[in-house]
Design a protein around this motif. Structure first.
Motif, PDB file in Angstrom:
ATOM      1  N   GLN A 200       0.820  -1.208   0.000  1.00  0.00           N
ATOM      2  CA  GLN A 200       0.000   0.000   0.000  1.00  0.00           C
ATOM      3  C   GLN A 200       0.859   1.266   0.000  1.00  0.00           C
ATOM      4  O   GLN A 200       0.547   2.247  -0.673  1.00  0.00           O
ATOM      5  CB  GLN A 200      -0.940   0.003   1.213  1.00  0.00           C
ATOM      6  N   ALA A 201       1.972   1.234   0.760  1.00  0.00           N
ATOM      7  CA  ALA A 201       2.870   2.389   0.803  1.00  0.00           C
ATOM      8  C   ALA A 201       3.508   2.629  -0.559  1.00  0.00           C
ATOM      9  O   ALA A 201       3.679   3.774  -0.990  1.00  0.00           O
ATOM     10  CB  ALA A 201       3.941   2.180   1.869  1.00  0.00           C
ATOM     11  N   CYS A 202       3.865   1.543  -1.238  1.00  0.00           N
ATOM     12  CA  CYS A 202       4.466   1.668  -2.570  1.00  0.00           C
ATOM     13  C   CYS A 202       3.471   2.281  -3.550  1.00  0.00           C
ATOM     14  O   CYS A 202       3.817   3.190  -4.319  1.00  0.00           O
ATOM     15  CB  CYS A 202       4.923   0.301  -3.063  1.00  0.00           C
ATOM     16  N   ALA A 203       2.234   1.796  -3.532  1.00  0.00           N
ATOM     17  CA  ALA A 203       1.216   2.322  -4.437  1.00  0.00           C
ATOM     18  C   ALA A 203       0.964   3.798  -4.173  1.00  0.00           C
ATOM     19  O   ALA A 203       0.797   4.593  -5.108  1.00  0.00           O
ATOM     20  CB  ALA A 203      -0.080   1.517  -4.286  1.00  0.00           C
ATOM     21  N   LYS A 204       0.943   4.193  -2.903  1.00  0.00           N
ATOM     22  CA  LYS A 204       0.724   5.600  -2.553  1.00  0.00           C
ATOM     23  C   LYS A 204       1.877   6.465  -3.036  1.00  0.00           C
ATOM     24  O   LYS A 204       1.678   7.560  -3.576  1.00  0.00           O
ATOM     25  CB  LYS A 204       0.565   5.731  -1.050  1.00  0.00           C
ATOM     26  N   ALA A 205       3.113   5.958  -2.865  1.00  0.00           N
ATOM     27  CA  ALA A 205       4.285   6.716  -3.310  1.00  0.00           C
ATOM     28  C   ALA A 205       4.334   6.834  -4.824  1.00  0.00           C
ATOM     29  O   ALA A 205       4.772   7.849  -5.365  1.00  0.00           O
ATOM     30  CB  ALA A 205       5.560   6.040  -2.796  1.00  0.00           C
ATOM     31  N   ALA A 206       3.884   5.804  -5.519  1.00  0.00           N
ATOM     32  CA  ALA A 206       3.909   5.820  -6.981  1.00  0.00           C
ATOM     33  C   ALA A 206       2.885   6.796  -7.554  1.00  0.00           C
ATOM     34  O   ALA A 206       3.140   7.467  -8.553  1.00  0.00           O
ATOM     35  CB  ALA A 206       3.649   4.422  -7.515  1.00  0.00           C
ATOM     36  N   GLY A 207       1.715   6.865  -6.917  1.00  0.00           N
ATOM     37  CA  GLY A 207       0.651   7.687  -7.478  1.00  0.00           C
ATOM     38  C   GLY A 207       0.056   7.026  -8.709  1.00  0.00           C
ATOM     39  O   GLY A 207       0.297   5.837  -8.976  1.00  0.00           O
ATOM     40  N   PRO A 208      -0.711   7.759  -9.516  1.00  0.00           N
ATOM     41  CA  PRO A 208      -1.329   7.163 -10.710  1.00  0.00           C
ATOM     42  C   PRO A 208      -0.271   6.668 -11.692  1.00  0.00           C
ATOM     43  O   PRO A 208       0.722   7.355 -11.952  1.00  0.00           O
ATOM     44  CB  PRO A 208      -2.128   8.324 -11.315  1.00  0.00           C
ATOM     45  N   VAL A 209      -0.464   5.484 -12.220  1.00  0.00           N
ATOM     46  CA  VAL A 209       0.445   4.930 -13.229  1.00  0.00           C
ATOM     47  C   VAL A 209      -0.373   4.497 -14.432  1.00  0.00           C
ATOM     48  O   VAL A 209      -1.544   4.130 -14.316  1.00  0.00           O
ATOM     49  CB  VAL A 209       1.277   3.752 -12.678  1.00  0.00           C
ATOM     50  N   ASP A 210       0.256   4.542 -15.591  1.00  0.00           N
ATOM     51  CA  ASP A 210      -0.401   4.118 -16.826  1.00  0.00           C
ATOM     52  C   ASP A 210      -0.209   2.637 -17.090  1.00  0.00           C
ATOM     53  O   ASP A 210      -1.056   2.000 -17.707  1.00  0.00           O
ATOM     54  CB  ASP A 210       0.150   4.924 -18.008  1.00  0.00           C
ATOM     55  N   LEU A 211       0.935   2.116 -16.632  1.00  0.00           N
ATOM     56  CA  LEU A 211       1.254   0.707 -16.862  1.00  0.00           C
ATOM     57  C   LEU A 211       1.915   0.139 -15.621  1.00  0.00           C
ATOM     58  O   LEU A 211       2.876   0.710 -15.097  1.00  0.00           O
ATOM     59  CB  LEU A 211       2.191   0.556 -18.069  1.00  0.00           C
ATOM     60  N   LEU A 212       1.400  -0.979 -15.138  1.00  0.00           N
ATOM     61  CA  LEU A 212       2.017  -1.721 -14.043  1.00  0.00           C
ATOM     62  C   LEU A 212       2.595  -3.000 -14.614  1.00  0.00           C
ATOM     63  O   LEU A 212       1.873  -3.801 -15.224  1.00  0.00           O
ATOM     64  CB  LEU A 212       0.989  -2.059 -12.959  1.00  0.00           C
ATOM     65  N   VAL A 213       3.901  -3.204 -14.433  1.00  0.00           N
ATOM     66  CA  VAL A 213       4.548  -4.453 -14.816  1.00  0.00           C
ATOM     67  C   VAL A 213       4.831  -5.223 -13.526  1.00  0.00           C
ATOM     68  O   VAL A 213       5.791  -4.943 -12.821  1.00  0.00           O
ATOM     69  CB  VAL A 213       5.848  -4.209 -15.609  1.00  0.00           C
ATOM     70  N   ASN A 214       3.972  -6.162 -13.219  1.00  0.00           N
ATOM     71  CA  ASN A 214       4.068  -6.956 -11.997  1.00  0.00           C
ATOM     72  C   ASN A 214       5.045  -8.101 -12.249  1.00  0.00           C
ATOM     73  O   ASN A 214       4.660  -9.203 -12.654  1.00  0.00           O
ATOM     74  CB  ASN A 214       2.679  -7.502 -11.628  1.00  0.00           C
ATOM     75  N   ASN A 215       6.318  -7.834 -12.025  1.00  0.00           N
ATOM     76  CA  ASN A 215       7.364  -8.776 -12.377  1.00  0.00           C
ATOM     77  C   ASN A 215       8.006  -9.478 -11.187  1.00  0.00           C
ATOM     78  O   ASN A 215       8.387 -10.643 -11.285  1.00  0.00           O
ATOM     79  CB  ASN A 215       8.456  -8.025 -13.168  1.00  0.00           C
ATOM     80  N   ALA A 216       8.144  -8.806 -10.057  1.00  0.00           N
ATOM     81  CA  ALA A 216       8.906  -9.354  -8.933  1.00  0.00           C
ATOM     82  C   ALA A 216       8.315 -10.677  -8.466  1.00  0.00           C
ATOM     83  O   ALA A 216       7.101 -10.869  -8.427  1.00  0.00           O
ATOM     84  CB  ALA A 216       8.923  -8.356  -7.775  1.00  0.00           C
ATOM     85  N   GLY A 217       9.192 -11.597  -8.102  1.00  0.00           N
ATOM     86  CA  GLY A 217       8.738 -12.894  -7.619  1.00  0.00           C
ATOM     87  C   GLY A 217       9.857 -13.667  -6.976  1.00  0.00           C
ATOM     88  O   GLY A 217      11.011 -13.216  -6.916  1.00  0.00           O
ATOM     89  N   HIS A 218       9.520 -14.840  -6.493  1.00  0.00           N
ATOM     90  CA  HIS A 218      10.466 -15.702  -5.787  1.00  0.00           C
ATOM     91  C   HIS A 218      10.223 -17.130  -6.235  1.00  0.00           C
ATOM     92  O   HIS A 218       9.146 -17.459  -6.741  1.00  0.00           O
ATOM     93  CB  HIS A 218      10.266 -15.561  -4.276  1.00  0.00           C
ATOM     94  N   SER A 219      11.230 -17.972  -6.060  1.00  0.00           N
ATOM     95  CA  SER A 219      11.097 -19.374  -6.436  1.00  0.00           C
ATOM     96  C   SER A 219      11.580 -20.256  -5.292  1.00  0.00           C
ATOM     97  O   SER A 219      12.349 -19.818  -4.429  1.00  0.00           O
ATOM     98  CB  SER A 219      11.908 -19.676  -7.701  1.00  0.00           C
ATOM     99  N   GLN A 220      11.108 -21.478  -5.291  1.00  0.00           N
ATOM    100  CA  GLN A 220      11.573 -22.459  -4.310  1.00  0.00           C
ATOM    101  C   GLN A 220      11.422 -23.844  -4.911  1.00  0.00           C
ATOM    102  O   GLN A 220      10.690 -24.040  -5.888  1.00  0.00           O
ATOM    103  CB  GLN A 220      10.770 -22.366  -3.008  1.00  0.00           C
ATOM    104  N   GLY A 221      12.112 -24.797  -4.343  1.00  0.00           N
ATOM    105  CA  GLY A 221      12.015 -26.174  -4.804  1.00  0.00           C
ATOM    106  C   GLY A 221      11.981 -27.122  -3.619  1.00  0.00           C
ATOM    107  O   GLY A 221      12.401 -26.776  -2.513  1.00  0.00           O
ATOM    108  N   GLY A 222      11.497 -28.305  -3.891  1.00  0.00           N
ATOM    109  CA  GLY A 222      11.442 -29.316  -2.848  1.00  0.00           C
ATOM    110  C   GLY A 222      10.237 -30.204  -3.028  1.00  0.00           C
ATOM    111  O   GLY A 222       9.253 -29.816  -3.667  1.00  0.00           O
ATOM    112  N   ALA A 223      10.311 -31.403  -2.473  1.00  0.00           N
ATOM    113  CA  ALA A 223       9.158 -32.293  -2.486  1.00  0.00           C
ATOM    114  C   ALA A 223       8.045 -31.673  -1.654  1.00  0.00           C
ATOM    115  O   ALA A 223       8.304 -31.038  -0.632  1.00  0.00           O
ATOM    116  CB  ALA A 223       9.545 -33.661  -1.927  1.00  0.00           C
ATOM    117  N   LEU A 224       6.822 -31.849  -2.078  1.00  0.00           N
ATOM    118  CA  LEU A 224       5.696 -31.280  -1.348  1.00  0.00           C
ATOM    119  C   LEU A 224       5.726 -31.711   0.119  1.00  0.00           C
ATOM    120  O   LEU A 224       5.438 -30.912   1.013  1.00  0.00           O
ATOM    121  CB  LEU A 224       4.388 -31.718  -2.000  1.00  0.00           C
TER     122      LEU A 224
END
Length: 289
Positions: free
Chosen positions: A86-110
């Motif tokens: 929420q703080a990030c969105a407030k700091a950004a203000g109105p945007v024309d394009l959001l590229v939701n790229n950030a992520g994380h990965s993990q591995g292992g047997a369930l």
């Protein structure tokens, strides 16, 4: 898993890098995970083409100089923390394009995945990006336009053994994006999901492989993890994905899913006619099982 181009985006002039006729130029772009891999490549490309870019990092003050792109305004974002979103969105203000790229990965047997790590992965890969999209949508609706691009993975189409949690998180994104498109269309907003194959990024260095010394899955996990690392070592240039995202951001009509890299489009077409058990065996064989 590899993937390939499946975009219905309008062509962009190679000479000018400009938008197709009728497309609205992006004004302000918010790129999450803008310090490595695809996010870094997107930030560089959009800045080079004269777009105002806001890029996120968990700790903007700690970004190494080589990973800082001149012209990018960096904002703090921890996708696992709703208050940070929420703080990030407030700091950004109105945007024309959001590229939701950030992520994380993990591995292992369930069976071996610690529950808290599984929950954390979904907070980062699913709930965080969805929350950020929710936060920027009101301003897009008020403006009567906006673009949302989510970066998924071809692994959603071809889940890899011992990476089921990552594949599931990317498959969840597809569900959100597919439904969202119809919800927001009346307000002049479009959304799409980009599903890349293996591209160079920091995700492989940061991936945790969960196992136990006495785990019955340990040897087979080692085989898969070695294959995954080998794929990342020979991965393609993320600038290819950045170029695709540029085109999608300026396309007159965004596709539901855009796949890029490694013949994924062909695989996805074949998958429609392939029995599930055959596809399962093919993926297992590819990863040494």
């Amino acid at each position: 898993m590899p993937d390939s181009s499946n975009s219905s985006a309008e062509p962009v002039s190679a000479a000018s890098g400009g938008p197709p006729t009728g497309a609205r130029p992006a004004g302000t772009v918010l790129v999450t995970g803008a310090t490595s891999g695809i996010g870094l490549a997107v930030a560089r490309l959009f800045v080079d083409r004269g777009v105002r870019v806001l890029g996120t990092s968990r700790n903007p003050d700690d970004i190494p100089l080589p990973d800082r792109v001149p012209g990018v305004t960096y904002l703090a974002l921890d996708q696992s923390d709703p208050a940070s979103v929420q703080a990030c969105a407030k700091a950004a203000g109105p945007v024309d394009l959001l590229v939701n790229n950030a992520g994380h990965s993990q591995g292992g047997a369930l069976e071996d995945l610690p529950e808290e790590h599984l929950e954390q992965l979904f907070r980062i890969n699913v709930l965080g990006p969805v929350a950020l999209a929710r936060a920027v949508l009101p301003a897009m609706r008020a403006a009567g336009h906006g673009r949302l691009i989510f970066v998924g993975s071809l692994m959603a189409e071809f889940p890899v053994p011992f990476q089921g949690s990552y594949a599931a998180s990317k498959l969840a994104l597809r569900g959100f994006v597919t439904a969202l498109r119809t919800e927001v269309a009346p307000f002049g907003i479009q959304a799409t999901l980009v599903q890349p194959a293996y591209y160079r990024s920091a995700i492989d260095r940061h991936r945790a492989w969960h196992t136990r010394p006495d785990s019955p899955y340990r040897d087979r996990l080692g085989v898969v993890s070695a294959r995954v690392r080998a794929q990342h070592q020979s991965a393609a240039d993320p600038a290819e994905v950045a170029e695709r995202i540029w085109r999608l951001g300026r396309a007159a009509r965004m596709p539901v899913v855009s796949m890029i890299g490694g013949n994924g489009g062909t695989l996805r077409f074949v998958r429609r006619f392939l029995p599930d058990r055959v596809a399962e065996r093919l993926v297992a064989r590819r990863y040494g099982l």
